[in-house]
Write a protein that holds these residues in place. Structure first.
Motif, mmCIF file in Angstrom:
data_model
loop_
_atom_site.group_PDB
_atom_site.id
_atom_site.type_symbol
_atom_site.label_atom_id
_atom_site.label_comp_id
_atom_site.label_asym_id
_atom_site.label_seq_id
_atom_site.Cartn_x
_atom_site.Cartn_y
_atom_site.Cartn_z
ATOM 1 N N ARG A 126 0.833 -1.203 0.000
ATOM 2 C CA ARG A 126 0.000 0.000 0.000
ATOM 3 C C ARG A 126 0.871 1.258 0.000
ATOM 4 N NH1 ARG A 126 -1.124 3.785 3.067
ATOM 5 N NH2 ARG A 126 -0.209 2.906 4.937
ATOM 6 N N VAL A 127 1.908 1.277 0.829
ATOM 7 C CA VAL A 127 2.793 2.442 0.915
ATOM 8 C C VAL A 127 3.538 2.641 -0.406
ATOM 9 C CG1 VAL A 127 4.876 3.350 2.055
ATOM 10 C CG2 VAL A 127 3.032 2.356 3.430
ATOM 11 N N SER A 129 2.674 1.617 -3.361
ATOM 12 C CA SER A 129 1.700 2.022 -4.365
ATOM 13 C C SER A 129 1.365 3.513 -4.234
ATOM 14 C CB SER A 129 0.434 1.172 -4.229
ATOM 15 O OG SER A 129 -0.489 1.496 -5.216
ATOM 16 N N ASP A 130 1.206 3.978 -3.017
ATOM 17 C CA ASP A 130 0.950 5.400 -2.766
ATOM 18 C C ASP A 130 2.129 6.248 -3.250
ATOM 19 O OD1 ASP A 130 -0.624 7.581 -1.594
ATOM 20 O OD2 ASP A 130 0.946 7.639 -0.046
ATOM 21 N N HIS A 131 3.334 5.797 -2.979
ATOM 22 C CA HIS A 131 4.529 6.513 -3.440
ATOM 23 C C HIS A 131 4.550 6.573 -4.962
ATOM 24 C CE1 HIS A 131 7.114 5.769 0.424
ATOM 25 N NE2 HIS A 131 5.962 6.364 0.681
ATOM 26 N N HIS A 133 2.074 6.557 -6.979
ATOM 27 C CA HIS A 133 1.084 7.549 -7.405
ATOM 28 C C HIS A 133 1.691 8.958 -7.375
ATOM 29 C CE1 HIS A 133 -2.659 9.801 -7.683
ATOM 30 N NE2 HIS A 133 -2.297 10.425 -6.584
ATOM 31 N N HIS A 134 2.392 9.295 -6.300
ATOM 32 C CA HIS A 134 3.022 10.618 -6.188
ATOM 33 C C HIS A 134 4.118 10.802 -7.239
ATOM 34 C CE1 HIS A 134 0.857 11.924 -2.669
ATOM 35 N NE2 HIS A 134 1.149 10.789 -2.053
#
Length: 149
Positions: A126-127, A129-131, A133-134
């Motif tokens: 999850r982390v 994947s979030d990174h 995205h950024h």
């Protein structure tokens, strides 16, 4: 995936994130006269990189690992190449933007490879994947600006 392998992969991403932070320091104040509207986006990218770094260190520590808070050899070579390239370039703004886009693309590819080929577990995935995205968001901002240059 076992913790040791996960920690190793997360440390690789930490090295890449540290490469971004070092690369951003090379860009500092190089294009703001021509592209002043980009300064806020750049500042956000630098700030987000620090958050990403802290996220990765936290994950590594939670998995019982030790964070390798250094940069990668490939990143060091790229930064040296930026210095050489900038010293010969007549359009330093364009060269600087090209280097930001190149670095962001390399980071996106690395993060995507990790997500595609590694089972990090739910929280780490999850982390990361979030990174990712950024990274894609900042890449798109700079790529669009570079295309207009």
């Amino acid at each position: 995936m076992n913790n040791e392998k996960t920690v190793s992969v997360l440390n690789d991403l930490l090295n890449i994130t540290n490469d971004r932070i070092e690369g951003f320091s090379k860009v500092e104040d190089k294009v703001w006269n021509t592209h002043s509207a980009l300064k806020a986006d750049y500042d956000q990218m630098v700030s987000q990189s620090q958050v990403m770094k802290n996220d990765l260190i936290k994950l590594i520590n939670e998995k019982g690992g030790e964070a390798d808070n250094t940069t990668s050899t490939a990143g060091a070579f790229h930064r040296a190449w930026i210095d050489v390239k900038n010293s010969f370039s007549s359009d330093k703004d364009e060269t600087t933007l090209e280097n930001v886009v190149f670095g962001e693309k390399a980071a996106i590819d690395a993060y995507q490879d990790v997500l595609d080929s590694t089972d990090l577990g739910p929280e780490s995935s999850r982390v990361v994947s979030d990174h990712l995205h950024h990274l894609k968001s900042s890449y798109n901002k700079f790529e669009n600006l570079e295309a207009r240059s």
